[in-house]
Design a protein around this motif. Structure first.
Motif, PDB file in Angstrom:
ATOM      1  N   CYS A 185       0.402  -1.315   0.299  1.00  0.00           N
ATOM      2  CA  CYS A 185       0.025  -0.150  -0.076  1.00  0.00           C
ATOM      3  C   CYS A 185       0.779   1.438  -0.064  1.00  0.00           C
ATOM      4  O   CYS A 185       0.225   2.438  -0.391  1.00  0.00           O
ATOM      5  CB  CYS A 185      -0.685   0.215   1.227  1.00  0.00           C
ATOM      6  SG  CYS A 185      -0.273   0.565   2.940  1.00  0.00           S
ATOM      7  N   GLU A 186       1.936   1.246   0.354  1.00  0.00           N
ATOM      8  CA  GLU A 186       3.319   2.410   0.253  1.00  0.00           C
ATOM      9  C   GLU A 186       2.905   3.566   1.417  1.00  0.00           C
ATOM     10  O   GLU A 186       3.268   4.426   1.280  1.00  0.00           O
ATOM     11  CB  GLU A 186       3.038   3.047  -0.846  1.00  0.00           C
ATOM     12  CG  GLU A 186       3.488   2.069  -2.241  1.00  0.00           C
ATOM     13  CD  GLU A 186       3.520   2.366  -3.024  1.00  0.00           C
ATOM     14  OE1 GLU A 186       4.291   3.369  -4.087  1.00  0.00           O
ATOM     15  OE2 GLU A 186       4.176   1.609  -4.576  1.00  0.00           O
ATOM     16  N   TRP A 210       8.080  -5.616   3.514  1.00  0.00           N
ATOM     17  CA  TRP A 210       7.151  -5.325   4.736  1.00  0.00           C
ATOM     18  C   TRP A 210       6.315  -5.108   4.580  1.00  0.00           C
ATOM     19  O   TRP A 210       5.648  -4.679   3.266  1.00  0.00           O
ATOM     20  CB  TRP A 210       8.336  -4.626   5.659  1.00  0.00           C
ATOM     21  CG  TRP A 210       6.825  -4.346   6.737  1.00  0.00           C
ATOM     22  CD1 TRP A 210       7.277  -5.000   7.601  1.00  0.00           C
ATOM     23  CD2 TRP A 210       6.645  -3.292   7.069  1.00  0.00           C
ATOM     24  NE1 TRP A 210       6.712  -4.947   9.754  1.00  0.00           N
ATOM     25  CE2 TRP A 210       5.876  -3.433   8.479  1.00  0.00           C
ATOM     26  CE3 TRP A 210       6.036  -2.423   6.106  1.00  0.00           C
ATOM     27  CZ2 TRP A 210       5.437  -2.367   8.798  1.00  0.00           C
ATOM     28  CZ3 TRP A 210       5.800  -1.710   6.630  1.00  0.00           C
ATOM     29  CH2 TRP A 210       4.743  -1.613   7.990  1.00  0.00           C
ATOM     30  N   PHE A 211       5.477  -6.028   5.106  1.00  0.00           N
ATOM     31  CA  PHE A 211       3.733  -5.710   4.816  1.00  0.00           C
ATOM     32  C   PHE A 211       2.781  -4.958   6.508  1.00  0.00           C
ATOM     33  O   PHE A 211       3.748  -5.686   6.903  1.00  0.00           O
ATOM     34  CB  PHE A 211       2.860  -6.877   4.210  1.00  0.00           C
ATOM     35  CG  PHE A 211       4.129  -7.159   2.400  1.00  0.00           C
ATOM     36  CD1 PHE A 211       2.682  -6.383   1.294  1.00  0.00           C
ATOM     37  CD2 PHE A 211       4.661  -7.509   3.008  1.00  0.00           C
ATOM     38  CE1 PHE A 211       4.221  -6.620   0.332  1.00  0.00           C
ATOM     39  CE2 PHE A 211       5.055  -8.340   2.017  1.00  0.00           C
ATOM     40  CZ  PHE A 211       5.081  -8.054   0.441  1.00  0.00           C
ATOM     41  N   CYS A 212       2.629  -3.791   6.590  1.00  0.00           N
ATOM     42  CA  CYS A 212       1.552  -3.564   7.270  1.00  0.00           C
ATOM     43  C   CYS A 212       1.298  -3.854   7.499  1.00  0.00           C
ATOM     44  O   CYS A 212       0.589  -3.748   9.269  1.00  0.00           O
ATOM     45  CB  CYS A 212       1.579  -2.072   7.057  1.00  0.00           C
ATOM     46  SG  CYS A 212      -0.137  -2.109   5.650  1.00  0.00           S
ATOM     47  N   CYS A 213      -0.249  -5.566   7.317  1.00  0.00           N
ATOM     48  CA  CYS A 213      -0.908  -6.032   7.411  1.00  0.00           C
ATOM     49  C   CYS A 213      -0.970  -6.779   6.580  1.00  0.00           C
ATOM     50  O   CYS A 213      -0.508  -6.797   5.776  1.00  0.00           O
ATOM     51  CB  CYS A 213      -2.186  -5.463   7.375  1.00  0.00           C
ATOM     52  SG  CYS A 213      -2.505  -4.622   5.856  1.00  0.00           S
ATOM     53  N   LEU A 335      -1.471   0.902 -17.004  1.00  0.00           N
ATOM     54  CA  LEU A 335      -0.611   0.121 -16.210  1.00  0.00           C
ATOM     55  C   LEU A 335      -2.030   0.716 -14.980  1.00  0.00           C
ATOM     56  O   LEU A 335      -2.730   1.214 -14.792  1.00  0.00           O
ATOM     57  CB  LEU A 335       0.369   1.752 -16.164  1.00  0.00           C
ATOM     58  CG  LEU A 335       0.936   1.426 -17.187  1.00  0.00           C
ATOM     59  CD1 LEU A 335       2.546   2.464 -17.051  1.00  0.00           C
ATOM     60  CD2 LEU A 335       2.183   0.087 -16.900  1.00  0.00           C
ATOM     61  N   PHE A 336      -1.530  -0.788 -13.913  1.00  0.00           N
ATOM     62  CA  PHE A 336      -2.420  -0.442 -13.038  1.00  0.00           C
ATOM     63  C   PHE A 336      -1.761  -0.740 -11.283  1.00  0.00           C
ATOM     64  O   PHE A 336      -0.402  -1.374 -11.187  1.00  0.00           O
ATOM     65  CB  PHE A 336      -3.808  -1.077 -12.541  1.00  0.00           C
ATOM     66  CG  PHE A 336      -3.394  -2.397 -12.537  1.00  0.00           C
ATOM     67  CD1 PHE A 336      -3.206  -3.413 -11.043  1.00  0.00           C
ATOM     68  CD2 PHE A 336      -3.249  -3.568 -13.215  1.00  0.00           C
ATOM     69  CE1 PHE A 336      -2.845  -4.871 -11.333  1.00  0.00           C
ATOM     70  CE2 PHE A 336      -2.828  -4.680 -13.157  1.00  0.00           C
ATOM     71  CZ  PHE A 336      -2.304  -5.589 -12.375  1.00  0.00           C
ATOM     72  N   ARG A 337      -2.163   0.490 -10.138  1.00  0.00           N
ATOM     73  CA  ARG A 337      -1.437   0.358  -8.471  1.00  0.00           C
ATOM     74  C   ARG A 337      -2.320  -0.041  -7.530  1.00  0.00           C
ATOM     75  O   ARG A 337      -3.719   0.696  -8.074  1.00  0.00           O
ATOM     76  CB  ARG A 337      -0.350   1.147  -8.512  1.00  0.00           C
ATOM     77  CG  ARG A 337       0.232   1.273  -7.175  1.00  0.00           C
ATOM     78  CD  ARG A 337       1.899   1.848  -7.641  1.00  0.00           C
ATOM     79  NE  ARG A 337       1.861   3.342  -7.711  1.00  0.00           N
ATOM     80  CZ  ARG A 337       2.522   4.184  -7.916  1.00  0.00           C
ATOM     81  NH1 ARG A 337       3.243   3.991  -7.002  1.00  0.00           N
ATOM     82  NH2 ARG A 337       1.745   6.125  -8.012  1.00  0.00           N
ATOM     83  N   VAL A 338      -2.160  -0.679  -6.847  1.00  0.00           N
ATOM     84  CA  VAL A 338      -3.297  -1.691  -5.406  1.00  0.00           C
ATOM     85  C   VAL A 338      -2.422  -0.613  -4.726  1.00  0.00           C
ATOM     86  O   VAL A 338      -1.262  -1.360  -3.937  1.00  0.00           O
ATOM     87  CB  VAL A 338      -3.203  -3.030  -5.805  1.00  0.00           C
ATOM     88  CG1 VAL A 338      -4.468  -3.024  -4.786  1.00  0.00           C
ATOM     89  CG2 VAL A 338      -3.650  -3.276  -7.283  1.00  0.00           C
ATOM     90  N   PHE A 339      -2.832   0.399  -3.428  1.00  0.00           N
ATOM     91  CA  PHE A 339      -2.800   0.646  -2.579  1.00  0.00           C
ATOM     92  C   PHE A 339      -3.092   0.231  -1.840  1.00  0.00           C
ATOM     93  O   PHE A 339      -3.961   0.246  -0.391  1.00  0.00           O
ATOM     94  CB  PHE A 339      -3.085   2.349  -2.626  1.00  0.00           C
ATOM     95  CG  PHE A 339      -2.111   3.325  -3.521  1.00  0.00           C
ATOM     96  CD1 PHE A 339      -0.339   3.117  -3.718  1.00  0.00           C
ATOM     97  CD2 PHE A 339      -2.941   3.441  -4.321  1.00  0.00           C
ATOM     98  CE1 PHE A 339       0.265   3.865  -4.222  1.00  0.00           C
ATOM     99  CE2 PHE A 339      -1.855   4.074  -5.310  1.00  0.00           C
ATOM    100  CZ  PHE A 339      -0.433   4.362  -5.363  1.00  0.00           C
TER     101      PHE A 339
END
Length: 457
Positions: A185-186, A210-213, A335-339
């Motif tokens: 999610c950045e 590393w992931f926040c959740c 192009l796509f990005r998943v936050f």
């Protein structure tokens, strides 16, 4: 050239750190540093930024101004223009894929770009002078820059903890105010805020991603599996959206149509195997948009996003590309990005001219939308020109996004925004809602079955 600019400033010259049109801190040039008025010590530009309370911005040269209201960054650009190269030295990496090997160099004076033949879409080495597409498009590029259409509108609200909203962080050593950035999610988090909110108790910097959740970890793993899967068939229900015409280029009959779709990310694929694919997608985007100039790096945003590069002020390693192919020819791409589960962005969409308005992108968009719906991603956002707004609203179900909602997204997510465009949003149908309508559920079952199988895996 940033550091070199200090040699052009007079000793004692006044410098100030500014943000949101306000002067936050004043100092004076001393050698290669700045004497800060808040502590009367000579500090680096980055420390000067931290003393101004904006350490997480990480843009000292863009935010520090002279008394004439010229940023140090602009001064460094002016200095660079004054220094001409005595010899033309080409880079030893391809300007498109960033890999080495046998390269062909642009013959234009002062252009240092070099390319693989495949990346440059050349069947063989040209016999005469050869100019890269950037130099060929320079006239149009300059025109776009003059009109302001090619510059990214950078928001200035990011760089803060998603839990406490604080901008401060510690960079040199691991501690409570160290900022962790989620690799999906950045969003940014203070280590102590993660602990105080009972999310994670980190005692040292984690190794690898590393992931926040768990949701972000899951989304990342599923997207990686989609990339690894390669080409996938479209469900029959989506094939019916396409106006198949036998006389189209490269297609002899409807029975010979081989329509596939796939997802890829430069950092997750073997570039030797996908070089032709990247080159085709690059051509489609540039055919429609031309170069989109990054005013900070003078690079091309299209290639920075497509090749998942990490450049100054932008990290595109989490950007994915989805394509639809007919008989292995790329027809459309996006192009796509998943936050995380809150929002996904769709910054660029392009279809070959001969295949526009025939349902190809609608089919590709449906595949992406349903994939994200299974991942419980809630919303799609995209920047659209005023001319394209009606297309997105009437055919794809998007609606205009209010300023408050835009600011809320951009507060924590580095969503792409371009001058002259509007922000549009669409809620992504969730799996449970889709299953409430049995007829729709049957039609999309083949795609949903794979998506949800990946989720369970």
């Amino acid at each position: 050239m940033h550091k070199a600019v200090f040699g052009e400033l007079a000793e004692g010259a006044e410098l100030s750190y500014r943000a949101h049109g306000k002067k936050l801190l004043v100092g004076h040039k001393v050698g290669n540093g700045i004497r800060c008025t808040c502590c009367n010590t000579v500090v680096s530009p980055s420390r000067f930024e931290a003393h101004a309370g904006c350490a997480s911005r990480r843009k000292p040269y863009l935010q520090i101004y002279t008394s004439n209201m010229v940023s140090l960054h602009q001064l460094s650009i002016d200095l660079l223009k004054k220094r001409s190269l005595s010899t033309k030295e080409h880079v030893d990496l391809c300007s498109l894929c960033s890999n080495g090997g046998d390269l062909i160099s642009c013959d234009r004076d002062k252009c240092t770009r070099a390319f693989h033949l495949k990346c440059a879409r050349l069947p063989r080495i040209p016999s005469g002078l050869w100019y890269c597409k950037y130099c060929e498009n320079e006239t149009q590029e300059n025109k776009d820059v003059d009109q302001g259409r090619s510059f990214l509108v950078e928001h200035d609200e990011g760089g803060q903890c998603a839990l406490c909203g604080g901008h401060d962080f510690i960079k040199d050593v691991f501690g409570p105010r160290t900022v962790m950035i989620c690799d999906q999610c950045e969003k940014e988090y203070h280590v102590e805020c993660l602990k105080d909110h009972n999310k994670q108790n980190l005692e040292k910097l984690p190794e690898g991603k590393w992931f926040c959740c768990s949701d972000c970890d899951h989304i990342h793993n599923v997207l990686v599996k989609y990339v690894a899967r390669g080409e996938m068939n479209l469900p029959d229900s989506l094939l019916s959206l396409i106006e198949k015409k036998p006389e189209e280029k490269g297609i002899e009959s409807e029975a010979g149509l081989d329509i596939k779709w796939r997802v890829f990310n430069e950092n997750l694929v073997d570039h030797n195997e996908t070089m032709s694919l990247f080159s085709n997608v690059d051509d489609i985007f540039h055919e429609q948009f031309g170069p989109i100039v990054n005013p900070t790096t003078a690079g091309d945003f299209i290639e920075e996003m497509l090749y998942g590069k990490k450049v100054k002020d932008h990290d595109f390693r989490g950007m994915y590309c989805a394509v639809l192919t007919i008989n292995q020819m790329v027809v459309c791409a996006c192009l796509f990005r998943v936050f995380g589960q809150e929002v996904a962005e769709l910054p660029l969409v392009a279809t070959r001219k001969d295949y526009q308005r025939k349902g190809y992108f609608r089919s590709l968009f449906s595949c992406i939308e349903r994939m994200l719906g299974c991942l419980k991603v809630k919303n799609f956002v995209l920047p659209a020109t005023r001319e394209a707004k009606s297309l997105w609203t009437t055919k794809f179900g998007f609606s205009r996004l209010g300023r408050e909602k835009i600011n809320n997204y951009q507060k924590y997510n580095n969503i792409m925004a371009f001058k002259g465009t509007l922000f549009l949003q669409k809620p992504i149908p969730q799996l449970q809602k889709i299953q409430q309508h049995s007829s729709i559920s049957r039609n999309i079952l083949s795609l949903e079955a794979y998506s949800c199988a990946e989720m369970r895996a």
